[in-house]
Design an enzyme around this catalytic site. Structure first.
Site, PDB file in Angstrom:
ATOM      1  N   TYR A 101       0.835  -1.196   0.000  1.00 35.23           N
ATOM      2  CA  TYR A 101       0.000   0.000   0.000  1.00 35.23           C
ATOM      3  C   TYR A 101       0.874   1.252   0.000  1.00 35.23           C
ATOM      4  O   TYR A 101       0.587   2.222  -0.696  1.00 35.23           O
ATOM      5  CB  TYR A 101      -0.943  -0.009   1.212  1.00 35.23           C
ATOM      6  CG  TYR A 101      -1.929  -1.144   1.158  1.00 35.23           C
ATOM      7  CD1 TYR A 101      -3.061  -1.065   0.365  1.00 35.23           C
ATOM      8  CD2 TYR A 101      -1.708  -2.313   1.879  1.00 35.23           C
ATOM      9  CE1 TYR A 101      -3.958  -2.119   0.287  1.00 35.23           C
ATOM     10  CE2 TYR A 101      -2.606  -3.367   1.813  1.00 35.23           C
ATOM     11  CZ  TYR A 101      -3.720  -3.268   1.012  1.00 35.23           C
ATOM     12  OH  TYR A 101      -4.604  -4.315   0.935  1.00 35.23           O
ATOM     13  N   ASN A 128     -12.062  -1.958  -5.426  1.00 36.60           N
ATOM     14  CA  ASN A 128     -11.787  -2.207  -6.841  1.00 36.60           C
ATOM     15  C   ASN A 128     -12.944  -2.998  -7.452  1.00 36.60           C
ATOM     16  O   ASN A 128     -13.195  -4.123  -7.046  1.00 36.60           O
ATOM     17  CB  ASN A 128     -10.475  -2.993  -6.967  1.00 36.60           C
ATOM     18  CG  ASN A 128     -10.207  -3.480  -8.366  1.00 36.60           C
ATOM     19  OD1 ASN A 128     -10.776  -3.001  -9.333  1.00 36.60           O
ATOM     20  ND2 ASN A 128      -9.326  -4.462  -8.472  1.00 36.60           N
ATOM     21  N   CYS A 136      -5.863  -6.331  -7.593  1.00 34.38           N
ATOM     22  CA  CYS A 136      -5.798  -5.927  -6.184  1.00 34.38           C
ATOM     23  C   CYS A 136      -5.267  -7.040  -5.292  1.00 34.38           C
ATOM     24  O   CYS A 136      -4.793  -6.761  -4.193  1.00 34.38           O
ATOM     25  CB  CYS A 136      -7.154  -5.427  -5.706  1.00 34.38           C
ATOM     26  SG  CYS A 136      -8.530  -6.505  -6.088  1.00 34.38           S
ATOM     27  N   HIS A 137      -5.284  -8.278  -5.774  1.00 31.57           N
ATOM     28  CA  HIS A 137      -4.734  -9.389  -4.979  1.00 31.57           C
ATOM     29  C   HIS A 137      -3.214  -9.291  -4.857  1.00 31.57           C
ATOM     30  O   HIS A 137      -2.623  -9.952  -4.020  1.00 31.57           O
ATOM     31  CB  HIS A 137      -5.133 -10.739  -5.592  1.00 31.57           C
ATOM     32  CG  HIS A 137      -4.620 -10.976  -6.966  1.00 31.57           C
ATOM     33  ND1 HIS A 137      -5.212 -10.411  -8.093  1.00 31.57           N
ATOM     34  CD2 HIS A 137      -3.561 -11.686  -7.409  1.00 31.57           C
ATOM     35  CE1 HIS A 137      -4.531 -10.794  -9.163  1.00 31.57           C
ATOM     36  NE2 HIS A 137      -3.525 -11.560  -8.776  1.00 31.57           N
ATOM     37  N   GLU A 163       0.353 -17.451  -9.561  1.00 30.37           N
ATOM     38  CA  GLU A 163       1.174 -16.572 -10.389  1.00 30.37           C
ATOM     39  C   GLU A 163       2.664 -16.781 -10.144  1.00 30.37           C
ATOM     40  O   GLU A 163       3.470 -16.636 -11.048  1.00 30.37           O
ATOM     41  CB  GLU A 163       0.816 -15.101 -10.125  1.00 30.37           C
ATOM     42  CG  GLU A 163      -0.548 -14.703 -10.637  1.00 30.37           C
ATOM     43  CD  GLU A 163      -0.837 -13.226 -10.422  1.00 30.37           C
ATOM     44  OE1 GLU A 163       0.074 -12.449 -10.090  1.00 30.37           O
ATOM     45  OE2 GLU A 163      -2.004 -12.836 -10.599  1.00 30.37           O
TER      46      GLU A 163
END
Length: 176
Positions: A101, A128, A136-137, A163
């Site tokens: 953040y 979002n 956003c993850h 990912e």
């Protein structure tokens, strides 16, 4: 404005997509926090518009382990000007990588005197309306912890591990 919706079945649950004729307006895991983002999904016609078709192809590629370009789907999140800046920066976070953040706060304020807007950034991220395409993850706490995700922390962890299997989180959250 005429609204259209379609659904995508993923290994993490059903996703609902919402669009108008020109842009994807929403992409949510069914049942997640802030589902629908204030839109009345009951008035949306089930129809795969061009933006929905592009998003469905994107999702198919994403869940197949490919790295689809987040800028190929025309999107238009209905959010504040500040949130638009945050989400635009968030889209630039590469597949398999994470940001914090605080880092997003600094990126949003590039070229300005920086103040800590991490809470405001967090608020923009949690609301979002276009999950996954606006990733956003990929936002974690400065200490490496998995922080809130509207789709649920277990989904967030699964998406990040999908990912990048080598990704590390703070120790207490490796138990999730």
């Amino acid at each position: 404005m005429k609204l259209y919706k379609e659904f995508f079945e993923s290994e993490l649950g059903t996703l609902t997509l919402l669009s108008n004729e020109n842009n994807l307006l929403g992409l949510w895991f069914n049942g997640q926090k802030y589902f629908g983002a204030g839109y009345d999904l009951n008035v949306a016609e089930v129809f795969a518009t061009r933006p929905i078709k592009q998003a469905l192809k994107w999702l198919t590629n994403y869940f197949a382990g490919q790295t689809p370009d987040p800028f190929v789907v025309p999107i238009k999140p209905n959010v504040s000007t500040f949130s638009q800046k945050v989400l635009k920066e968030l889209q630039k976070v590469p597949y398999g990588e994470v940001t914090t953040y605080k880092e997003l706060s600094n990126r949003v304020q590039k070229g300005q005197n920086k103040i800590n807007l991490a809470r405001a950034v967090g608020n923009a991220v949690k609301h979002n309306p276009i999950s996954l395409i606006i990733p956003c993850h990929r936002v974690i706490g400065s200490d490496g912890s998995l922080t809130g995700y509207a789709g649920g922390l277990q989904r967030k962890r699964t998406l990040l591990k999908m990912e990048n299997p080598q990704i590390k989180f703070s120790s207490q959250l490796d138990l999730l």
